[in-house]
Design a protein around this motif. Structure first.
Motif, PDB file in Angstrom:
ATOM      1  N   TRP A 405     104.162  -7.606  52.738  1.00  0.00           N
ATOM      2  CA  TRP A 405     104.925  -8.647  53.426  1.00  0.00           C
ATOM      3  C   TRP A 405     104.079  -9.352  54.489  1.00  0.00           C
ATOM      4  O   TRP A 405     104.004 -10.586  54.524  1.00  0.00           O
ATOM      5  CB  TRP A 405     106.190  -8.038  54.038  1.00  0.00           C
ATOM      6  N   GLY A 406     103.445  -8.606  55.362  1.00  0.00           N
ATOM      7  CA  GLY A 406     102.642  -9.230  56.410  1.00  0.00           C
ATOM      8  C   GLY A 406     101.534 -10.097  55.839  1.00  0.00           C
ATOM      9  O   GLY A 406     101.258 -11.198  56.345  1.00  0.00           O
ATOM     10  N   ASN A 407     100.897  -9.643  54.768  1.00  0.00           N
ATOM     11  CA  ASN A 407      99.822 -10.412  54.145  1.00  0.00           C
ATOM     12  C   ASN A 407     100.336 -11.698  53.511  1.00  0.00           C
ATOM     13  O   ASN A 407      99.698 -12.754  53.589  1.00  0.00           O
ATOM     14  CB  ASN A 407      99.119  -9.551  53.091  1.00  0.00           C
ATOM     15  N   LEU A 408     101.521 -11.622  52.887  1.00  0.00           N
ATOM     16  CA  LEU A 408     102.095 -12.834  52.291  1.00  0.00           C
ATOM     17  C   LEU A 408     102.353 -13.888  53.355  1.00  0.00           C
ATOM     18  O   LEU A 408     102.037 -15.072  53.176  1.00  0.00           O
ATOM     19  CB  LEU A 408     103.398 -12.494  51.561  1.00  0.00           C
ATOM     20  N   VAL A 409     102.949 -13.478  54.462  1.00  0.00           N
ATOM     21  CA  VAL A 409     103.231 -14.412  55.553  1.00  0.00           C
ATOM     22  C   VAL A 409     101.937 -15.014  56.078  1.00  0.00           C
ATOM     23  O   VAL A 409     101.786 -16.245  56.202  1.00  0.00           O
ATOM     24  CB  VAL A 409     103.986 -13.702  56.691  1.00  0.00           C
ATOM     25  N   ASN A 410     100.969 -14.155  56.377  1.00  0.00           N
ATOM     26  CA  ASN A 410      99.738 -14.605  57.021  1.00  0.00           C
ATOM     27  C   ASN A 410      98.916 -15.517  56.123  1.00  0.00           C
ATOM     28  O   ASN A 410      98.455 -16.587  56.565  1.00  0.00           O
ATOM     29  CB  ASN A 410      98.923 -13.386  57.453  1.00  0.00           C
ATOM     30  N   ARG A 411      98.739 -15.142  54.868  1.00  0.00           N
ATOM     31  CA  ARG A 411      97.881 -15.942  53.977  1.00  0.00           C
ATOM     32  C   ARG A 411      98.525 -17.280  53.654  1.00  0.00           C
ATOM     33  O   ARG A 411      97.836 -18.310  53.583  1.00  0.00           O
ATOM     34  CB  ARG A 411      97.550 -15.155  52.706  1.00  0.00           C
ATOM     35  N   SER A 412      99.843 -17.315  53.489  1.00  0.00           N
ATOM     36  CA  SER A 412     100.521 -18.573  53.163  1.00  0.00           C
ATOM     37  C   SER A 412     100.443 -19.567  54.318  1.00  0.00           C
ATOM     38  O   SER A 412     100.076 -20.741  54.136  1.00  0.00           O
ATOM     39  CB  SER A 412     101.990 -18.304  52.817  1.00  0.00           C
ATOM     40  N   ILE A 413     100.781 -19.085  55.519  1.00  0.00           N
ATOM     41  CA  ILE A 413     100.779 -19.979  56.680  1.00  0.00           C
ATOM     42  C   ILE A 413      99.351 -20.357  57.055  1.00  0.00           C
ATOM     43  O   ILE A 413      99.078 -21.514  57.428  1.00  0.00           O
ATOM     44  CB  ILE A 413     101.533 -19.331  57.857  1.00  0.00           C
ATOM     45  N   SER A 414      98.412 -19.415  56.961  1.00  0.00           N
ATOM     46  CA  SER A 414      97.014 -19.698  57.307  1.00  0.00           C
ATOM     47  C   SER A 414      96.434 -20.802  56.426  1.00  0.00           C
ATOM     48  O   SER A 414      95.774 -21.736  56.920  1.00  0.00           O
ATOM     49  CB  SER A 414      96.161 -18.431  57.165  1.00  0.00           C
ATOM     50  N   MET A 415      96.668 -20.715  55.119  1.00  0.00           N
ATOM     51  CA  MET A 415      96.120 -21.731  54.206  1.00  0.00           C
ATOM     52  C   MET A 415      96.774 -23.091  54.442  1.00  0.00           C
ATOM     53  O   MET A 415      96.092 -24.126  54.394  1.00  0.00           O
ATOM     54  CB  MET A 415      96.301 -21.289  52.757  1.00  0.00           C
ATOM     55  N   ALA A 416      98.073 -23.094  54.720  1.00  0.00           N
ATOM     56  CA  ALA A 416      98.749 -24.372  54.987  1.00  0.00           C
ATOM     57  C   ALA A 416      98.259 -24.964  56.299  1.00  0.00           C
ATOM     58  O   ALA A 416      98.032 -26.177  56.403  1.00  0.00           O
ATOM     59  CB  ALA A 416     100.263 -24.163  55.020  1.00  0.00           C
ATOM     60  N   HIS A 417      98.081 -24.121  57.314  1.00  0.00           N
ATOM     61  CA  HIS A 417      97.574 -24.598  58.607  1.00  0.00           C
ATOM     62  C   HIS A 417      96.162 -25.159  58.460  1.00  0.00           C
ATOM     63  O   HIS A 417      95.844 -26.242  58.967  1.00  0.00           O
ATOM     64  CB  HIS A 417      97.583 -23.453  59.620  1.00  0.00           C
ATOM     65  N   LYS A 418      95.318 -24.419  57.753  1.00  0.00           N
ATOM     66  CA  LYS A 418      93.924 -24.815  57.618  1.00  0.00           C
ATOM     67  C   LYS A 418      93.753 -26.098  56.808  1.00  0.00           C
ATOM     68  O   LYS A 418      92.955 -26.981  57.170  1.00  0.00           O
ATOM     69  CB  LYS A 418      93.144 -23.684  56.962  1.00  0.00           C
ATOM     70  N   ASN A 419      94.515 -26.227  55.729  1.00  0.00           N
ATOM     71  CA  ASN A 419      94.309 -27.349  54.808  1.00  0.00           C
ATOM     72  C   ASN A 419      95.170 -28.563  55.099  1.00  0.00           C
ATOM     73  O   ASN A 419      94.799 -29.681  54.745  1.00  0.00           O
ATOM     74  CB  ASN A 419      94.555 -26.892  53.374  1.00  0.00           C
ATOM     75  N   VAL A 420      96.337 -28.342  55.723  1.00  0.00           N
ATOM     76  CA  VAL A 420      97.258 -29.460  55.950  1.00  0.00           C
ATOM     77  C   VAL A 420      97.634 -29.599  57.419  1.00  0.00           C
ATOM     78  O   VAL A 420      97.767 -30.711  57.945  1.00  0.00           O
ATOM     79  CB  VAL A 420      98.536 -29.293  55.088  1.00  0.00           C
ATOM     80  N   GLY A 421      97.817 -28.469  58.083  1.00  0.00           N
ATOM     81  CA  GLY A 421      98.237 -28.484  59.483  1.00  0.00           C
ATOM     82  C   GLY A 421      99.747 -28.481  59.653  1.00  0.00           C
ATOM     83  O   GLY A 421     100.249 -28.454  60.774  1.00  0.00           O
ATOM     84  N   SER A 422     100.452 -28.538  58.540  1.00  0.00           N
ATOM     85  CA  SER A 422     101.913 -28.560  58.581  1.00  0.00           C
ATOM     86  C   SER A 422     102.430 -28.062  57.238  1.00  0.00           C
ATOM     87  O   SER A 422     101.650 -27.738  56.336  1.00  0.00           O
ATOM     88  CB  SER A 422     102.421 -29.976  58.858  1.00  0.00           C
ATOM     89  N   ILE A 423     103.747 -28.003  57.112  1.00  0.00           N
ATOM     90  CA  ILE A 423     104.327 -27.620  55.826  1.00  0.00           C
ATOM     91  C   ILE A 423     104.085 -28.762  54.833  1.00  0.00           C
ATOM     92  O   ILE A 423     104.554 -29.893  55.043  1.00  0.00           O
ATOM     93  CB  ILE A 423     105.827 -27.313  55.967  1.00  0.00           C
ATOM     94  N   PRO A 424     103.352 -28.509  53.763  1.00  0.00           N
ATOM     95  CA  PRO A 424     102.983 -29.583  52.842  1.00  0.00           C
ATOM     96  C   PRO A 424     104.124 -29.933  51.889  1.00  0.00           C
ATOM     97  O   PRO A 424     105.020 -29.121  51.641  1.00  0.00           O
ATOM     98  CB  PRO A 424     101.808 -28.982  52.069  1.00  0.00           C
ATOM     99  N   PRO A 425     104.086 -31.128  51.332  1.00  0.00           N
ATOM    100  CA  PRO A 425     105.097 -31.510  50.341  1.00  0.00           C
ATOM    101  C   PRO A 425     104.785 -30.888  48.989  1.00  0.00           C
ATOM    102  O   PRO A 425     103.659 -30.502  48.707  1.00  0.00           O
ATOM    103  CB  PRO A 425     104.974 -33.026  50.280  1.00  0.00           C
ATOM    104  N   ALA A 426     105.808 -30.803  48.163  1.00  0.00           N
ATOM    105  CA  ALA A 426     105.616 -30.313  46.796  1.00  0.00           C
ATOM    106  C   ALA A 426     105.525 -31.487  45.842  1.00  0.00           C
ATOM    107  O   ALA A 426     106.286 -32.455  45.951  1.00  0.00           O
ATOM    108  CB  ALA A 426     106.769 -29.408  46.390  1.00  0.00           C
ATOM    109  N   GLY A 427     104.578 -31.402  44.912  1.00  0.00           N
ATOM    110  CA  GLY A 427     104.486 -32.393  43.849  1.00  0.00           C
ATOM    111  C   GLY A 427     105.285 -31.919  42.643  1.00  0.00           C
ATOM    112  O   GLY A 427     106.290 -31.220  42.777  1.00  0.00           O
TER     113      GLY A 427
END
Length: 596
Positions: A405-427
């Protein structure tokens, strides 16, 4: 349909701090249930308090050089602090020392007396030879005369569930000194359970969906109902409201009787504190209201047979008829008795199963509340006795909470923060995207149904199943390799974050502290999961400490919230810290593993 739901939680005894076995029975399961029911839109009243009367308090007070009241007040405060730290969302956690509780207890006693369900007779009472003080039934142990279990107590056998008297035991002994008790003739009031047997049996036979262990213990007791003493030779307890008895300082209402009445008295105290003195009636008199009682298996018969018997008696529904109290009226019987088995600690090598020393306060200080809450929910004694070991605790925290659980939270938010800086849209969604989103959405119904039926282990296991699916999805989709396809990368991260949000909602009843942190890590603002507060309240001119909470202000609710595209995300910090693997071999300093 929304309902009034009473969560009545067993009262911990105020003769010492509580250990983790106690809260695995009455504490965490009741809070998971109450939080879920609030999130589902129900109006919940969760009440309990410290059980502060009886000989056990007096014995402990003597050992500490305190009065019984000072001893009870000391441990009531310690217990309340521990339960607050654990995040148990009581609407009121009070004590049996209040003027309100004494009044309600005496009113119940008087109503039973007027309705003819109390009888006066003599019996052989047990006394400690060295002090001359009466011994409570649970302070006498011996061999059960029915099944031969050698650790039966003076009131019941935990092995076969039979009701006992101390004099029934083979080779009875005092739990405090080990000496054989001295039996003397003494006069007491008894609850005439046989006069309530027919109605009790009819009612219990309608409880077909209760847990098997609850039904087994209940039917065993019904087979041999007999009058049960509700007064004792005690100088620390609620006075007996009968002429000739009320001024006798050595006659008090038996602690077990005034403790179960605490559910009602706490509800009445809560109503007064809320500003609507009649509000308790919504949970006790509304025929559509639901009431769930939470305790360990050693308290089953008090809640499944004896407390319902008391309620039938004050309602005037036994063979002698009678009328309800004008002050209290007719009260609902329990909807369900939710009992847990025992969490033993012999495997931890720090103590035996009947004298555990892994205290809640120590545990919270070193490991925090949600690690303990998770262990109890996923590996606790819901349906069978469970042995706590440090090895299993460390494994659950490190490989499930932190790695999954902790890893799922951290990796998902970290990648979104690093690549987008916010919650990205879905295509455009792929089959894999839709499959994960569908599984996560369906889990709300599955987990919700399990929680509604108090199946906590299966419920949290289902949430972890979705977490595992989400981790596998991220590994399969490899968003870190999608630098040249930012739209696809955004879609994968959006799906992952939506499932993180879903799982966080489903974890909230179990892990409210970390759920608040995940909510904030996803850009949320305000209170997601409210926590109890320890405050002083008035009790007829004096004050006493209670737990209360403003749970109406929390944002947590059951169901999917679509994540907000564009909401800024900060770099996350780990939600759960991994524990030193060496603890599995050594234990912490305050509960080291013995090498004997």
């Amino acid at each position: 349909m929304c309902a009034n739901v009473l969560a009545a939680v067993a009262w911990p005894y105020a003769n010492g701090p509580r250990h983790i076995g106690h809260v695995s029975g009455f504490g965490v399961p009741s809070d998971v249930f109450a939080r879920f029911m609030r999130m589902s839109g129900h109006r919940v009243l969760m009440v309990s308090g410290s059980d502060c009367h009886g000989t056990a308090i007096s014995v402990k007070a003597d050992q500490m050089g305190l009065t019984a009241q000072q001893c009870a007040e000391k441990f009531h405060h310690i217990i309340a602090e521990d339960l607050q730290g654990l995040g148990l969302s009581y609407d009121l956690y009070t004590s049996t020392m209040t003027l309100n509780h004494a009044h309600v207890t005496q009113e119940i006693f008087t109503t039973l007396y007027k309705n003819g369900y109390l009888v006066k007779k003599s019996e052989m009472g047990a006394f400690e030879p060295s002090t001359g003080r009466t011994l409570p039934d649970r302070y006498i142990e011996g061999t059960c005369p029915i099944c031969g279990y050698d650790d039966a107590r003076g009131d019941q056998c935990d092995n076969c569930g039979r009701q006992l008297d101390p004099a029934d035991l083979v080779e009875p002994r005092s739990k405090t000194t080990g000496a054989a008790p001295e039996f003397r003739e003494t006069e007491h009031f008894f609850l005439d359970l046989p006069a309530l047997a027919e109605e009790l049996t009819r009612w219990i036979n309608t409880r077909t969906d209760w847990r098997p262990n609850v039904l087994k213990f209940s039917h065993n007791l019904l087979e041999e109902l007999r009058p049960r003493a509700i007064t004792r030779d005690l100088d620390w307890g609620v006075r007996v409201p009968v002429e000739g008895w009320q001024d006798n300082p050595m006659k008090s209402i038996y602690v077990w009787f005034d403790a179960v009445i605490g559910y009602l008295s706490a509800s009445i105290e809560w109503a007064r504190l809320s500003g609507d003195p009649q509000a308790w009636k919504d949970f006790w008199q509304d025929p559509e209201a639901l009431s769930y009682y939470f305790m360990g298996k050693d308290n089953i018969v008090f809640h499944s047979v004896i407390w319902p018997g008391i309620l039938l008696g004050i309602n005037g529904e036994g063979e002698r008829g009678g009328a309800p109290s004008p002050e209290i009226g007719t009260l609902n019987l329990p909807t369900e008795v939710v009992s847990s088995e025992f969490l033993t600690m012999s495997g931890s090598k720090v103590s035996n199963s009947r004298g555990a020393t892994i205290f809640v306060g120590d545990f919270l200080r070193d490991f925090g509340p949600d690690a303990l809450r998770y262990f109890i929910a996923v590996a606790g004694p819901e349906n069978q006795d469970t042995d706590f070991t440090w090895e299993e605790f460390i494994r659950r925290v490190n490989f499930e909470l932190a790695n999954e659980w902790g890893n799922l939270v951290n990796r998902s938010i970290s990648m979104a923060h690093k690549n987008v800086g916010s919650i990205p849209p879905a295509g455009k969604l792929t089959d894999a995207d839709r499959a994960l989103l569908d599984e996560s959405l369906k889990a709300f119904e599955t987990v919700g149904d399990l929680l509604e039926h108090a199946k906590f282990k299966a419920a949290i296991t289902e949430v972890m199943r979705v977490v595992s699916l989400a981790n596998a999805y991220i590994s399969d989709q490899e968003p870190w390799k999608l630098k040249d396809d930012p739209q696809r990368r955004s879609t994968v991260l959006h799906v992952a974050l939506q499932v993180v949000n879903d799982c966080n909602t489903m974890f909230t009843p179990f892990l409210p502290h970390s759920a608040q942190k995940v909510f904030e890590a996803l850009g949320g603002d305000g209170v997601w999961a409210a926590q109890p507060e320890l405050v002083e309240v008035d009790d007829g001119g004096d004050t006493h400490p209670v737990l209360r909470g403003d749970y109406a202000r929390e944002q947590a609710h059951w169901g999917r919230d679509e994540i907000e595209v564009g909401r800024p995300l900060a770099k996350p910090t780990p939600i759960f810290r991994k524990l030193d693997a060496k603890l599995a071999e050594t234990g912490p300093e305050w509960a080291p593993i013995s090498r004997d």
